[in-house]
Design an enzyme around this catalytic site. Structure first.
Site, PDB file in Angstrom:
ATOM      1  N   TYR A 301       0.835  -1.203   0.000  1.00 25.54           N
ATOM      2  CA  TYR A 301       0.000   0.000   0.000  1.00 25.54           C
ATOM      3  C   TYR A 301       0.870   1.254   0.000  1.00 25.54           C
ATOM      4  CZ  TYR A 301      -3.914  -3.034   1.419  1.00 25.54           C
ATOM      5  OH  TYR A 301      -4.877  -4.018   1.479  1.00 25.54           O
ATOM      6  N   LEU A 491     -22.293  -0.886  -2.921  1.00 23.40           N
ATOM      7  CA  LEU A 491     -23.338  -1.063  -1.921  1.00 23.40           C
ATOM      8  C   LEU A 491     -23.557   0.193  -1.079  1.00 23.40           C
ATOM      9  CD1 LEU A 491     -22.799  -4.762  -0.760  1.00 23.40           C
ATOM     10  CD2 LEU A 491     -24.501  -3.837  -2.345  1.00 23.40           C
TER      11      LEU A 491
END
Length: 624
Positions: A301, A491
């Site tokens: 990351y 979502l």
């Protein structure tokens, strides 16, 4: 099939090391000479057959330099058939050797059986003790699967050698371990690596039994980064902080909040990525002012990264935050990951962990995970692959993949040295989880404490493909961290409406670059399923985000849900939903299950394939 070593002569006592300085070369010791002599006799039996000796022209023709050089036809026929016979023999022998080498060797075979010679560390001649260890292994009765019997036999053999030679001191033992470790690093083949890793672990334990550490050293080695409490069942709720439940991760004493901070895009090259200052505010609010203690990151990351925001930067951001106040480290649980695939080796597990420790500015990592498996697995990519592809077993990189033994022992070394508290895997399946647990138990290594996988209302694989069963407290007792609970934003409902302004980006899926690699989250079936859940949420007076997160919170298999944010507003929203103690109504949970049965794996389904479809997904992966 058992590999039983041949008998070797009894070693005569030697005082060369007891009475004098450390002797690094085998040629300088009577014991080493005997070892080399015995091993030479042993290796000569197992050596490859000598090169075929073809007859000279004179021998083949039955003539010599003193006879006429003319060759009779009958002699020519003899030469021809002799040459043909030799060629056939060579071909058959080569085929036999190839067939033998293609059969996977047992992981615990002796070093002599895998290397054929006695090399020393860094190409130097083998030391007397290295030779002694070599001989000890060849004395051991080694079987294909009985690693416990192997260790016992190795202990007995080593003990006999050390007592006979009186040639071991603590410093010499440490030097031996260093040399054997360097030797292991030089051997590239996975079977050799595994055998030597097991050897090193066995030898280290044996030496610990011989040399009791001083009292101060014993106290230091027994101390853990945090007080060790009594273990229990994974997912057990042990407390509540600011409305957020604190759960046990695995069977040990690692306690995590049921909501964790996902950091994949912290300080990344994304158009809406949070910068370091905002990331620090996230941690201030969630950790110092609320009940979150889990931070999940990885050496890879941020994603996406670039030359100004390189891989590893996210760990540095976290490290700089907790270093502002020494008390912060005790308030957080840091989970980070080593890059998976062929990068996973014993050497890299230890080296990459140490690099992460430096970037995180800490002495220990709470949970160290494989970002994806070392072996091939269908879900080792971001696509829609689910079926096992047998052809991948022949891939060159897969031939040298780290074994479960190598991984477990490396993680055991890190735990023993205090560099990590627990370990686990990410983007793996029930096979990988169970294999790691069982191999760790056989080797006497702490088993994994966590599995981390994709999990949401649109991806319930973990509950149905064996992961939930394997991780249950009555089976392997392993925790579960869920990521992408909002399917990358699908979502939340923000991608439901078409874009009117092409210049305005709703999120990463509107990015032309790396967002495309996550196409499975917005496949046709995935969007259709999300639309059903959105209507269900509105019917019950809540947002799709609230429905999605509160559903995850209630899943029994989930220990913690990892959530990424790009704004303080998103963080506040997430905290509010996890602080809500009320469960979703039974009618709502039942409606979610009904939709699931109608569209069971939406993110792995597609309405795009057509007649001449080539069996490839949008990022080139083989599917189904």
């Amino acid at each position: 099939m058992a590999f039983v070593s041949r008998a070797v002569p009894k070693i005569q006592p030697s005082t060369s090391l007891a009475s004098g300085p450390w002797q690094p070369h085998a040629s300088e010791s009577p014991l080493a000479a005997e070892i080399q002599s015995a091993d030479a006799r042993r290796l000569s039996v197992a050596a490859a057959p000598p090169a075929l000796q073809y007859p000279s022209r004179e021998q083949a023709s039955g003539t010599s330099t003193r006879t006429p050089s003319r060759v009779h036809s009958s002699d020519t026929v003899k030469v021809f058939w002799g040459f043909l016979g030799a060629l056939c023999f060579a071909t058959v022998w080569s085929a036999i050797r190839r067939a033998w080498q293609s059969v996977p060797a047992p992981p615990y075979i002796a070093m002599a059986a895998t290397t054929g010679t006695i090399p020393g560390a860094y190409g130097q001649p083998a030391s007397e003790l290295e030779g002694a260890v070599w001989k000890a292994i060849n004395r051991a009765d080694i079987t294909e699967i009985d690693d416990v019997g192997f260790q016992r036999a190795l202990y007995a053999s080593l003990e006999g050698i050390f007592k006979e030679t009186q040639a071991i001191t603590r410093a010499q033992a440490e030097a031996l371990m260093a040399n054997m470790s360097a030797l292991m690093m030089r051997l590239g083949h996975v079977r050799r690596r595994t055998a030597l890793t097991v050897l090193l672990t066995s030898l280290e334990r044996f030496l610990q039994n011989i040399f009791e550490p001083p009292a101060a050293e014993a106290r230091a080695s027994s101390s853990s980064p945090r007080p060790t409490g009594k273990g229990g069942p994974t997912n057990e709720v042990v407390g509540v902080v600011d409305g957020i439940r604190q759960k046990r991760l695995g069977g040990g004493d690692i306690i995590v909040s049921e909501m964790g901070l996902g950091t994949q895009r912290w300080a990344s090259a994304d158009f809406n990525a949070p910068d370091e200052a905002l990331c620090h505010k996230f941690m201030d609010r969630a950790i110092l002012e609320s009940g979150v203690n889990l931070i999940d990151t990885a050496e890879q990351y941020p994603i996406p990264s670039d030359f100004r925001r390189p891989e590893g930067l996210t760990e540095e951001v976290i490290g700089r935050w907790h270093k502002q106040d020494p008390s912060r480290r005790e308030k957080i649980v840091i989970a980070t990951k080593i890059t998976g695939g062929s990068n996973v080796t014993r050497r890299n597990i230890i080296r990459d962990c140490e690099d992460s420790l430096k970037r995180l500015q800490t002495d220990y990592i709470d949970v160290y995970l494989l970002h994806w498996p070392a072996r091939y697995s269908p879900q080792a990519n971001w696509g829609q692959s689910l079926a096992y592809n047998y052809d991948m077993e022949a891939a060159p990189w897969y031939q040298g993949a780290a074994s479960f033994e190598e991984i477990c022992l490396a993680m055991g070394e890190l735990i023993k040295s205090g560099k990590i508290r627990g370990w686990g895997m990410c983007n793996d399946n029930a096979f990988g989880l169970t294999a790691c647990c069982e191999v760790a138990k056989r080797l006497g290594v702490p088993p994994p404490v966590s599995m981390q996988n994709d999990f949401s209302m649109n991806d319930r694989r973990a509950e149905e493909n064996g992961v939930a069963e394997a991780s249950s407290p009555i089976h392997e007792n392993v925790g579960f961290m869920a990521y992408n609970a909002l399917c990358g934003g699908i979502l939340t409902g923000k991608y439901m409406e078409p874009r009117t302004d092409k210049k305005t980006k709703r999120g990463r899926f509107d990015e032309p670059g790396w967002g495309r690699t996550l196409y499975r989250y917005y496949s046709g079936p995935a969007l259709a399923s999300a639309e059903v859940y959105k209507k269900l949420a509105e019917k019950n007076g809540m947002s799709l985000t609230e429905l999605s997160l509160r559903w995850c919170k209630e899943r029994r298999a989930v220990t913690s849900t990892l959530l990424g944010q790009t704004s303080m507003e998103q963080l506040e929203e997430d905290l509010k939903y996890f602080q809500n103690p009320e469960p979703l109504p039974d009618a709502v949970m039942n409606a979610i299950d009904i939709q699931h049965m109608r569209n069971r794996l939406p993110i792995f389904s597609s309405d795009d394939p057509f007649v001449d479809w080539d069996g490839r997904g949008d990022i080139g992966e083989a599917i189904p």
